[in-house]
Each structure stands twice: as C-alpha cells, then as structure tokens.
Enzyme design. Structure first.
Site, short mmCIF file in Angstrom:
data_model
loop_
_atom_site.label_atom_id
_atom_site.label_comp_id
_atom_site.label_asym_id
_atom_site.label_seq_id
_atom_site.Cartn_x
_atom_site.Cartn_y
_atom_site.Cartn_z
CB ALA A 62 36.80 140.31 119.00
CG HIS B 239 35.44 136.35 125.36
ND1 HIS B 239 36.23 136.86 124.35
CD2 HIS B 239 34.92 137.41 126.01
CE1 HIS B 239 36.18 138.19 124.39
NE2 HIS B 239 35.39 138.55 125.39
CB SER C 19 42.36 142.43 125.54
OG SER C 19 41.62 143.51 125.03
#
Ligand code: PAF
Length: 287
Positions: free
Chosen positions: A37, A42, A192
């Site tokens: 996800a 990231h 997140s």
C-alpha cells in the site's frame, strides 16, 4: 495497460539466486522492507536507496506475526498491482520480493522472542503485545534473505526504527539501518498505509493530530513533560471523534518516559490514537 518490466520474486530461493552474483561482485544492496500500500513515504525510502546503492530491493509482505489484532491484519490494505505501477513510475530497476506467508514461515507462522534492552516494553510494545517479536522475526529473516548493506525505515515508526537498530547490533547483522523523515499529507497527517482505510472526512479531521503535536512541541520548550501531556490529553477531549490511546514524551535513545528534562538529551512526543476505529501513530521531535 503499462507493460511490466520489473523483476518480482515470490520465492526466497529465486531471489537469493538472483542476488548472489551481485553480492559476490561486492555490489551494494539497499533494502526497503514494506507491507505494501505504497505512498510517498515509501517512495522517499526507495529514492534514498536508489541513489546510495547499486541494487535496490523492496519487499512487500503483510507480516501476520506482528499483528496482535486479527481484524487489523484482515483489513490491512493489499494493493500489489497498484504498488508495482507506483514503483515503475519511479524506476524499473527496483527488485521486488513479494512472498506468500509459506515462503517466509515454512508452515510455522510464529514469532521468535526478542529482547531489545527494554525498548520493546514501552509505548507500542505495551499496547500491542508481541508486536516487536513479530517485527524482529520478519526483519531478521528478510535481512538474511536479501543480505543488504543498507536498510531504510521511516521515522513514523520511530520505536520500530530504534528496535531494528538494536536488533542488528545485538545479532551482529552487518546492515546499516537508516532512518528517514516522516512524510506528511498537505494537511499534516503522517502518511501511512492505514490512512487508506480512513473516510475522506476522517482524513481531513486527522489534520488535528499534527497540529496538536506541533502545539505540544512549542509548549514543551517552556513547560514540563507532565504539563505538555496534560495539554495534549485535554485537547483531544475537545474532539470526541478521536480516542487517544497514549501520548508520551520519551527519551529518543532509551524510549523511557521523561521525568526531568535534561539539556543534552533528545526528546520526542509519541502518539497512538483511533479515529473511525482505525489506529494511527505519529511522533514529533521536541528539541
Ligand atoms: O514498517 C513496516 O511496514 C513493517 O513493520 C516492516 C518493517 C515491513 C516489517 O513487516
């Protein structure tokens, strides 16, 4: 539909066979472990790895042993195809390892027990029993499989970052663990994977978390930890759509709650809070 040119491995034996000639040639391997996800946070880890290493490996694996809540594990977003497209937009040289549970746990999906000099007994460790045993188990296994020189972790999970640093030092794992700053939405909400489960309205309301953390940071310059904690607790009482699990002020190195401020120590405020039954965590440097 874009043609997929990326190398995606599902089996550790195939990944090891692919990486081993590079390891033998002393090529540097950067590693970004994730549960998928993917979001900007990231991508920033990937960008750091791509710029600092010959090869970048990203793992995408929702690790069952680090979830202490079956519903949380069940509802954790799994978006592999979209994740691959997101990575391809950044680079097609990223090597992906996306195993099934069996490839990691070989029929024995349990955690090993770890001791991290007490770091595991604070905050997330208290509220999510067994969580850091699960994290230690998977991170150690992934390090053994990938054999990276450097591994990148986000500071949003600051306690996890400190625990992984402790893990490599205790087990003499030759990996440099690199912490990368928190990425935030324009309204301040820490990025997140769990944010995917929030409604649009909750995402908007969740802006208040960072606002209150920022106010707490200002207050902590002149007030005690106790007063700052009380301030945060009282602020959230004004917003009953939030259920505050904890707000703690801790020493960055030991993660122990601060009793008396000392000028040469670094402190952080740590929060875990629910909105729409979804648990969010965040933290802020207070120095
Ligand atoms: O931070 C995460 O996404 C996970 O805890 C990690 C480090 C990938 C281990 O499963």
């Amino acid at each position: 539909m874009q043609e997929i040119l990326m190398l995606i491995f599902n089996k550790k034996s195939d990944l090891s066979a692919f990486l081993s000639p590079f390891i033998n040639q002393n090529k540097s391997i950067g590693f970004v472990p994730t549960m998928g996800a993917l979001h900007e946070g990231h991508l920033s880890l990937l960008k750091n790895s791509l710029s600092e290493n010959d090869i970048t490996v990203m793992s995408i694996f929702v690790n069952p042993t680090q979830f202490n809540n079956a519903e949380d594990l069940d509802k954790y977003p799994r978006t592999l195809e979209r994740d691959v497209q997101i990575m391809l937009a950044l680079s097609n040289s990223i090597i992906v390892y996306a195993p099934e549970v069996e490839d990691i746990y070989e029929g024995n999906t349990v955690s090993e027990n770890f001791e991290y000099d007490g770091l595991e007994n604070q905050m997330e460790g208290k509220h999510r029993p067994g969580h850091f045993d699960g994290v230690g188990t998977i991170v150690k296994r992934l390090f053994e499989i990938v054999q990276p020189n450097k591994a990148y972790f986000g500071e949003k999970d600051f306690q996890q970052l400190q625990i992984v640093k402790k893990l490599v030092s205790k087990y003499n794992i030759p990996v440099e663990v690199i912490g990368c700053p928190i990425h935030r939405e324009p309204n301040g909400l820490a990025m997140s994977s769990r944010n995917e489960r929030l409604s649009a309205i909750a995402k908007e309301k969740a802006a208040i978390i960072y606002q209150i953390l920022s106010d707490a940071k200002k207050l902590f310059q002149t007030n005690s930890a106790e007063e700052t904690i009380l301030f945060v607790e009282n602020e959230f009482k004004k917003h009953p759509e939030f259920q505050l699990e904890y707000f703690e002020i801790a020493d960055e190195a030991t993660l122990l709650p601060v009793s008396q401020k000392v000028s040469d120590k670094k402190y952080r405020g740590f929060i875990a809070i629910f909105i729409e039954n979804i648990r969010l965590i965040d933290n802020i440097s207070l120095n």
